[in-house]
Design a protein around this motif. Structure first.
Motif, PDB file in Angstrom:
ATOM      1  N   GLN A   1       2.328   1.831  -3.417  1.00 34.87           N
ATOM      2  CA  GLN A   1       1.369   2.367  -4.371  1.00 34.87           C
ATOM      3  C   GLN A   1       0.964   3.799  -4.035  1.00 34.87           C
ATOM      4  OE1 GLN A   1      -1.956  -0.329  -4.583  1.00 34.87           O
ATOM      5  NE2 GLN A   1      -0.652  -2.081  -5.017  1.00 34.87           N
ATOM      6  N   ASN A   2       1.132   4.191  -2.777  1.00 35.01           N
ATOM      7  CA  ASN A   2       0.760   5.543  -2.342  1.00 35.01           C
ATOM      8  C   ASN A   2       1.987   6.214  -1.709  1.00 35.01           C
ATOM      9  OD1 ASN A   2      -2.450   5.492  -2.554  1.00 35.01           O
ATOM     10  ND2 ASN A   2      -1.787   3.537  -1.727  1.00 35.01           N
ATOM     11  N   ARG A   3       2.930   6.570  -2.542  1.00 39.05           N
ATOM     12  CA  ARG A   3       4.207   7.108  -2.063  1.00 39.05           C
ATOM     13  C   ARG A   3       4.027   8.410  -1.286  1.00 39.05           C
ATOM     14  NH1 ARG A   3       8.425   4.313  -4.101  1.00 39.05           N
ATOM     15  NH2 ARG A   3       8.028   2.962  -5.884  1.00 39.05           N
ATOM     16  N   TRP A   4       2.941   9.119  -1.588  1.00 36.40           N
ATOM     17  CA  TRP A   4       2.707  10.375  -0.879  1.00 36.40           C
ATOM     18  C   TRP A   4       2.516  10.133   0.612  1.00 36.40           C
ATOM     19  CZ3 TRP A   4      -1.857  11.108   1.781  1.00 36.40           C
ATOM     20  CH2 TRP A   4      -2.898  10.225   1.482  1.00 36.40           C
ATOM     21  N   LEU A   5       1.967   8.961   0.981  1.00 41.86           N
ATOM     22  CA  LEU A   5       1.803   8.648   2.403  1.00 41.86           C
ATOM     23  C   LEU A   5       3.161   8.469   3.071  1.00 41.86           C
ATOM     24  CD1 LEU A   5      -1.178   6.132   2.434  1.00 41.86           C
ATOM     25  CD2 LEU A   5      -1.124   8.409   3.441  1.00 41.86           C
ATOM     26  N   TRP A   6       4.055   7.784   2.334  1.00 43.97           N
ATOM     27  CA  TRP A   6       5.405   7.588   2.846  1.00 43.97           C
ATOM     28  C   TRP A   6       6.104   8.936   3.023  1.00 43.97           C
ATOM     29  CZ3 TRP A   6       8.412   4.058   5.015  1.00 43.97           C
ATOM     30  CH2 TRP A   6       9.795   4.245   5.009  1.00 43.97           C
TER      31      TRP A   6
ATOM     32  N   TYR B   1       0.828  -1.206   0.000  1.00 40.84           N
ATOM     33  CA  TYR B   1       0.000   0.000   0.000  1.00 40.84           C
ATOM     34  C   TYR B   1       0.866   1.261   0.000  1.00 40.84           C
ATOM     35  CZ  TYR B   1      -3.793   3.189   1.188  1.00 40.84           C
ATOM     36  OH  TYR B   1      -4.703   4.214   1.167  1.00 40.84           O
ATOM     37  N   LEU B   2       1.928   1.245   0.793  1.00 39.17           N
ATOM     38  CA  LEU B   2       2.832   2.403   0.834  1.00 39.17           C
ATOM     39  C   LEU B   2       3.557   2.579  -0.499  1.00 39.17           C
ATOM     40  CD1 LEU B   2       4.366   2.037   4.417  1.00 39.17           C
ATOM     41  CD2 LEU B   2       2.772   3.797   3.626  1.00 39.17           C
TER      42      LEU B   2
END
Length: 299
Positions: free
Chosen positions: A264-269, A261-262
């Protein structure tokens, strides 16, 4: 004289009717979408003007139309310069596509009427099987030696445009390999998420051949039907087979799901890292201020 004129008129009229009926019905994109949604079987020739190969396809399909209607009760139409062709064939026109209850099968073979008829009548139902986390191991028996035969599997997501454009070609792969092995697909972003994580599938589309307790990943950047078929039949022998991993334990799968999930959603990282840095700086600032206050009181 009048009688001869009548006979001539009737003959010419019959010839005109016969000639007009020999042409495939033309549909626009809106009409075609409606046909695909509402009819069980629709055969579409995607064609364009001034195309000799397209004309050859149309001639063969026209000669076949009566047989196709009789055997399949199918609509047989053509779409000229359609925008939809890119969904089914990367080479664009001409493309011959058979829709079975909305599922497309791209015809890949010589332009021979008997072969076209055989391919369509032999594949009245979709050939590709949909596997999920609940059915994958039971149906494939991948980790126990695959007594159900070899399996060529595509991992996809609903959001993947390339995956959507592969559906008609993947059905064609299934039709060509029908008597040799199983062809299937797994929705990585849906009911097949745990299965995708089990095989470390990160990007989509991803293709894996499961054969006799080993797996072989398709790493060729060619998504045409002959390349897939060749890989499944012989080319995989050029690769070293990998051991098929067992399903992940619940905790391992959970951590893999978070990592996926992280990814695929690098902005969260990035947001998490930024928050951590800001928190650290704030903590250091407050600690510095507290230290200053203590020093002032000591004076």
């Amino acid at each position: 004289m009048i009688k001869m004129f009548k006979i001539l008129f009737i003959s010419v009229f019959a010839a005109v009717i016969s000639l007009s009926s020999a042409k495939l019905e033309i549909v626009n994109d809106e009409e075609l979408v409606n046909l695909i949604r509402t009819e069980n079987y629709v055969i579409v020739l995607f064609t364009k003007k001034d195309c000799d190969t397209c004309e050859n396809y149309e001639n063969e399909l026209t000669a076949l139309r009566e047989d196709l209607v009789d055997s399949l009760n199918a609509w047989v139409v053509k779409a000229i310069s359609s925008q939809l062709v890119r969904l089914y064939n990367p080479s664009n026109e001409p493309a011959l596509v058979f829709f079975r209850h909305g599922t497309p099968l791209l015809y890949e073979g010589p332009v021979i009427d008997d072969l076209i008829l055989h391919t369509f009548t032999a594949n009245k139902e979709p050939t590709v099987k949909e596997l999920t986390d609940d059915t994958f191991e039971h149906l494939t028996q991948a980790s126990t030696g695959a007594t159900t035969g070899d399996w060529l599997v595509m991992f996809y997501t609903n959001e993947c445009v390339d995956c959507q454009r592969l559906q008609a070609r993947w059905e064609a792969v299934g039709a060509q390999l029908k008597t040799r092995m199983n062809v299937a697909c797994v929705n990585k972003g849906g009911a097949g998420g745990a299965t995708a994580r089990r095989f470390d599938v990160v990007d989509v589309p991803t293709f894996i051949l499961f054969r006799q307790g080993k797996m072989y990943k398709y790493q060729i950047h060619k998504y045409d039907v002959p390349s897939f078929v060749s890989f499944a039949q012989d080319w995989y022998k050029n690769l070293k087979g990998e051991k098929i991993p067992l399903p992940k334990a619940p905790f391992d799968d959970f951590t893999a799901m978070i990592a996926d999930y992280l990814r695929q959603n690098r902005w969260l990282w990035q947001l998490g890292l930024s928050t951590f840095v800001l928190g650290l700086l704030l903590s250091l600032y407050l600690s510095f201020k507290s230290k200053k206050k203590v020093e002032k009181k000591a004076k």
